[in-house]
Design a protein around this motif. Structure first.
Motif, PDB file in Angstrom:
ATOM      1  N   PHE A  85       0.845  -1.206   0.000  1.00 30.64           N
ATOM      2  CA  PHE A  85       0.000   0.000   0.000  1.00 30.64           C
ATOM      3  C   PHE A  85       0.874   1.246   0.000  1.00 30.64           C
ATOM      4  CE2 PHE A  85      -4.466  -1.138   0.599  1.00 30.64           C
ATOM      5  CZ  PHE A  85      -4.337  -2.512   0.757  1.00 30.64           C
ATOM      6  N   TYR A  86       1.912   1.243   0.857  1.00 29.33           N
ATOM      7  CA  TYR A  86       2.774   2.428   0.933  1.00 29.33           C
ATOM      8  C   TYR A  86       3.669   2.531  -0.292  1.00 29.33           C
ATOM      9  CZ  TYR A  86       1.058   2.622   5.675  1.00 29.33           C
ATOM     10  OH  TYR A  86       0.227   2.707   6.758  1.00 29.33           O
ATOM     11  N   ASP A  87       4.118   1.382  -0.789  1.00 24.87           N
ATOM     12  CA  ASP A  87       5.015   1.396  -1.947  1.00 24.87           C
ATOM     13  C   ASP A  87       4.308   1.842  -3.221  1.00 24.87           C
ATOM     14  OD1 ASP A  87       7.056   0.402  -0.402  1.00 24.87           O
ATOM     15  OD2 ASP A  87       6.690  -1.698  -0.939  1.00 24.87           O
ATOM     16  N   LYS A  88       3.066   1.432  -3.365  1.00 23.57           N
ATOM     17  CA  LYS A  88       2.400   1.673  -4.652  1.00 23.57           C
ATOM     18  C   LYS A  88       0.989   2.229  -4.560  1.00 23.57           C
ATOM     19  CE  LYS A  88       0.576  -0.855  -8.611  1.00 23.57           C
ATOM     20  NZ  LYS A  88       0.534  -2.126  -9.330  1.00 23.57           N
ATOM     21  N   LEU A  89       0.128   1.538  -3.789  1.00 22.40           N
ATOM     22  CA  LEU A  89      -1.298   1.860  -3.909  1.00 22.40           C
ATOM     23  C   LEU A  89      -1.637   3.279  -3.459  1.00 22.40           C
ATOM     24  CD1 LEU A  89      -2.767  -1.613  -2.881  1.00 22.40           C
ATOM     25  CD2 LEU A  89      -2.199  -0.749  -5.155  1.00 22.40           C
ATOM     26  N   LEU A  90      -0.936   3.780  -2.445  1.00 20.97           N
ATOM     27  CA  LEU A  90      -1.249   5.132  -1.969  1.00 20.97           C
ATOM     28  C   LEU A  90      -0.640   6.234  -2.844  1.00 20.97           C
ATOM     29  CD1 LEU A  90      -0.928   4.632   1.913  1.00 20.97           C
ATOM     30  CD2 LEU A  90      -3.038   4.878   0.588  1.00 20.97           C
ATOM     31  N   VAL A  91       0.223   5.859  -3.775  1.00 21.70           N
ATOM     32  CA  VAL A  91       0.762   6.910  -4.668  1.00 21.70           C
ATOM     33  C   VAL A  91      -0.021   7.012  -5.980  1.00 21.70           C
ATOM     34  CG1 VAL A  91       3.100   6.709  -3.700  1.00 21.70           C
ATOM     35  CG2 VAL A  91       2.554   5.503  -5.805  1.00 21.70           C
ATOM     36  N   LEU A  92      -0.891   6.027  -6.222  1.00 23.76           N
ATOM     37  CA  LEU A  92      -1.567   5.996  -7.525  1.00 23.76           C
ATOM     38  C   LEU A  92      -2.405   7.247  -7.799  1.00 23.76           C
ATOM     39  CD1 LEU A  92      -2.688   2.245  -7.722  1.00 23.76           C
ATOM     40  CD2 LEU A  92      -0.797   3.345  -8.940  1.00 23.76           C
ATOM     41  N   LYS A  93      -3.022   7.767  -6.755  1.00 20.20           N
ATOM     42  CA  LYS A  93      -3.919   8.912  -6.966  1.00 20.20           C
ATOM     43  C   LYS A  93      -3.174  10.108  -7.589  1.00 20.20           C
ATOM     44  CE  LYS A  93      -4.410  11.529  -2.784  1.00 20.20           C
ATOM     45  NZ  LYS A  93      -3.755  12.771  -3.143  1.00 20.20           N
ATOM     46  N   ASP A  94      -1.903  10.246  -7.285  1.00 23.57           N
ATOM     47  CA  ASP A  94      -1.141  11.371  -7.845  1.00 23.57           C
ATOM     48  C   ASP A  94      -0.544  11.060  -9.221  1.00 23.57           C
ATOM     49  OD1 ASP A  94      -1.652  13.009  -5.662  1.00 23.57           O
ATOM     50  OD2 ASP A  94      -0.036  12.081  -4.514  1.00 23.57           O
ATOM     51  N   LEU A  95      -0.812   9.862  -9.703  1.00 23.41           N
ATOM     52  CA  LEU A  95      -0.237   9.488 -11.000  1.00 23.41           C
ATOM     53  C   LEU A  95      -1.285   9.428 -12.111  1.00 23.41           C
ATOM     54  CD1 LEU A  95       2.131   6.579  -9.867  1.00 23.41           C
ATOM     55  CD2 LEU A  95       2.750   8.945 -10.355  1.00 23.41           C
ATOM     56  N   MET A  96      -2.515   9.854 -11.771  1.00 28.93           N
ATOM     57  CA  MET A  96      -3.582   9.741 -12.773  1.00 28.93           C
ATOM     58  C   MET A  96      -3.295  10.650 -13.980  1.00 28.93           C
ATOM     59  SD  MET A  96      -5.950   7.613 -11.994  1.00 28.93           S
ATOM     60  CE  MET A  96      -5.668   6.434 -10.708  1.00 28.93           C
ATOM     61  N   ASN A  97      -3.644  10.165 -15.147  1.00 28.37           N
ATOM     62  CA  ASN A  97      -3.392  10.908 -16.384  1.00 28.37           C
ATOM     63  C   ASN A  97      -4.510  11.895 -16.711  1.00 28.37           C
ATOM     64  OD1 ASN A  97      -1.062   9.291 -17.045  1.00 28.37           O
ATOM     65  ND2 ASN A  97      -2.486   7.650 -17.550  1.00 28.37           N
ATOM     66  N   THR A  98      -5.747  11.522 -16.386  1.00 29.79           N
ATOM     67  CA  THR A  98      -6.887  12.349 -16.803  1.00 29.79           C
ATOM     68  C   THR A  98      -7.555  13.002 -15.592  1.00 29.79           C
ATOM     69  OG1 THR A  98      -8.496  10.560 -16.555  1.00 29.79           O
ATOM     70  CG2 THR A  98      -7.380  10.725 -18.687  1.00 29.79           C
ATOM     71  N   LYS A  99      -8.252  14.099 -15.871  1.00 27.69           N
ATOM     72  CA  LYS A  99      -8.962  14.818 -14.811  1.00 27.69           C
ATOM     73  C   LYS A  99     -10.037  13.905 -14.204  1.00 27.69           C
ATOM     74  CE  LYS A  99     -11.560  19.134 -14.241  1.00 27.69           C
ATOM     75  NZ  LYS A  99     -12.974  18.689 -14.272  1.00 27.69           N
ATOM     76  N   THR A 100     -10.767  13.197 -15.074  1.00 23.82           N
ATOM     77  CA  THR A 100     -11.820  12.302 -14.590  1.00 23.82           C
ATOM     78  C   THR A 100     -11.224  11.200 -13.708  1.00 23.82           C
ATOM     79  OG1 THR A 100     -12.879  12.676 -16.719  1.00 23.82           O
ATOM     80  CG2 THR A 100     -13.798  10.937 -15.354  1.00 23.82           C
ATOM     81  N   GLY A 101     -10.112  10.642 -14.151  1.00 27.39           N
ATOM     82  CA  GLY A 101      -9.452   9.592 -13.373  1.00 27.39           C
ATOM     83  C   GLY A 101      -9.036  10.110 -12.007  1.00 27.39           C
ATOM     84  N   ARG A 102      -8.499  11.325 -11.995  1.00 26.30           N
ATOM     85  CA  ARG A 102      -8.057  11.921 -10.724  1.00 26.30           C
ATOM     86  C   ARG A 102      -9.231  12.081  -9.769  1.00 26.30           C
ATOM     87  NH1 ARG A 102      -4.424  14.540 -13.424  1.00 26.30           N
ATOM     88  NH2 ARG A 102      -5.766  16.272 -14.021  1.00 26.30           N
ATOM     89  N   GLU A 103     -10.350  12.542 -10.317  1.00 29.80           N
ATOM     90  CA  GLU A 103     -11.540  12.730  -9.469  1.00 29.80           C
ATOM     91  C   GLU A 103     -12.054  11.388  -8.927  1.00 29.80           C
ATOM     92  OE1 GLU A 103     -12.971  16.702 -11.893  1.00 29.80           O
ATOM     93  OE2 GLU A 103     -14.205  14.882 -12.062  1.00 29.80           O
ATOM     94  N   MET A 104     -12.066  10.391  -9.794  1.00 29.23           N
ATOM     95  CA  MET A 104     -12.569   9.081  -9.362  1.00 29.23           C
ATOM     96  C   MET A 104     -11.626   8.435  -8.340  1.00 29.23           C
ATOM     97  SD  MET A 104     -13.883   7.633 -13.007  1.00 29.23           S
ATOM     98  CE  MET A 104     -14.541   6.084 -12.436  1.00 29.23           C
TER      99      MET A 104
END
Ligand code: ADP
Ligand code: NI
Length: 204
Positions: free
Chosen positions: A164-183
């Motif tokens: 979770f700390y290595d990967k899953l919790l950083v995913l939100k800041d790696l989103m490519n699209t605005k919609t993806g970021r919101e979701m």
């Protein structure tokens, strides 16, 4: 392209029918659905091509390679008689969607959407379930004692909670699209709440 999508559905359904690490057929279905939802907001690229990339994105994943699966995505595309340029685009996009090995600059606008959808499916309640399924199958611990303290933890500990700390919790800041970021927001918060409760119970 509709015909190829139908063929890809049958191929992927069969290929992942015994998958239990969270990369099963239903993961591909969810990634298709999430990709389409993002596309409806973003309107970037060809939705049929998005569907193909979503269906085929995990076919060549080496984590999932098994003795039975000696055929690569390229073999299948050649067998289907797919045109050279479509084949090259599919191979480049699917090879670069992965978190670990992907090169973002090589992704088409369509694949950027599928990458967001794939990451969303690694987050939230479903993402938590998939992480523990994957962790068990790969023989890693649920959690080591120090994993719950991000500063103290051994970065190479390799437990599912550490993931979770290595990967899953950083995913939100790696989103490519605005919609993806919101979701990603709600799913991210849910994972944080989960870890918070996990820590609480661990200390009781
Ligand atoms: P990508 O191909 O984008 O790198 P992965 O295939 O590594 O993505 O991850 C897909 C799923 O497998 C996610 O749900 C992820 O949490 C899970 N997973 C990958 N590595 C681990 C791990 N070390 N521990 C637990 N889950 C993992
Ligand atoms: Ni995937």
């Amino acid at each position: 392209m509709e015909h190829l999508i139908k063929e890809a559905e049958a191929f992927v359904k069969d290929r992942f029918k015994e998958e239990v690490t969270g990369h099963d057929w239903l993961h591909m279905e969810r990634v298709r659905k999430l990709s389409f939802l993002i596309w409806e907001h973003e309107r970037a690229g060809d939705p049929l091509y998005i569907d193909l990339v979503a269906l085929l994105h995990d076919v060549d994943d080496d984590k999932l390679a098994s003795k039975e699966h000696t055929h690569t995505l390229k073999d299948w595309l050649i067998n289907m008689g797919v045109q050279q340029d479509l084949m090259q685009n599919l191979l480049t996009d699917t090879a670069n969607i992965s978190y670990r090995k992907g090169i973002r600059s090589l992704l088409s606008p369509e694949a950027l959407i599928v990458q967001d959808a794939d990451r969303l499916d690694a987050m939230g309640a479903i993402g938590i379930a998939r992480a523990f399924a994957y962790g068990a199958k790969s023989g890693q611990m649920i959690c080591h004692k120090d994993d719950l303290n991000d500063r103290m933890r051994d970065k190479g500990s390799g437990s599912t909670v550490a993931h979770f700390y290595d990967k899953l919790l950083v995913l939100k800041d790696l989103m490519n699209t605005k919609t993806g970021r919101e979701m990603a927001e709600e799913r991210h918060e849910f994972m944080q709440d989960f870890l918070c409760q996990f820590k609480k119970e661990w200390k009781e």
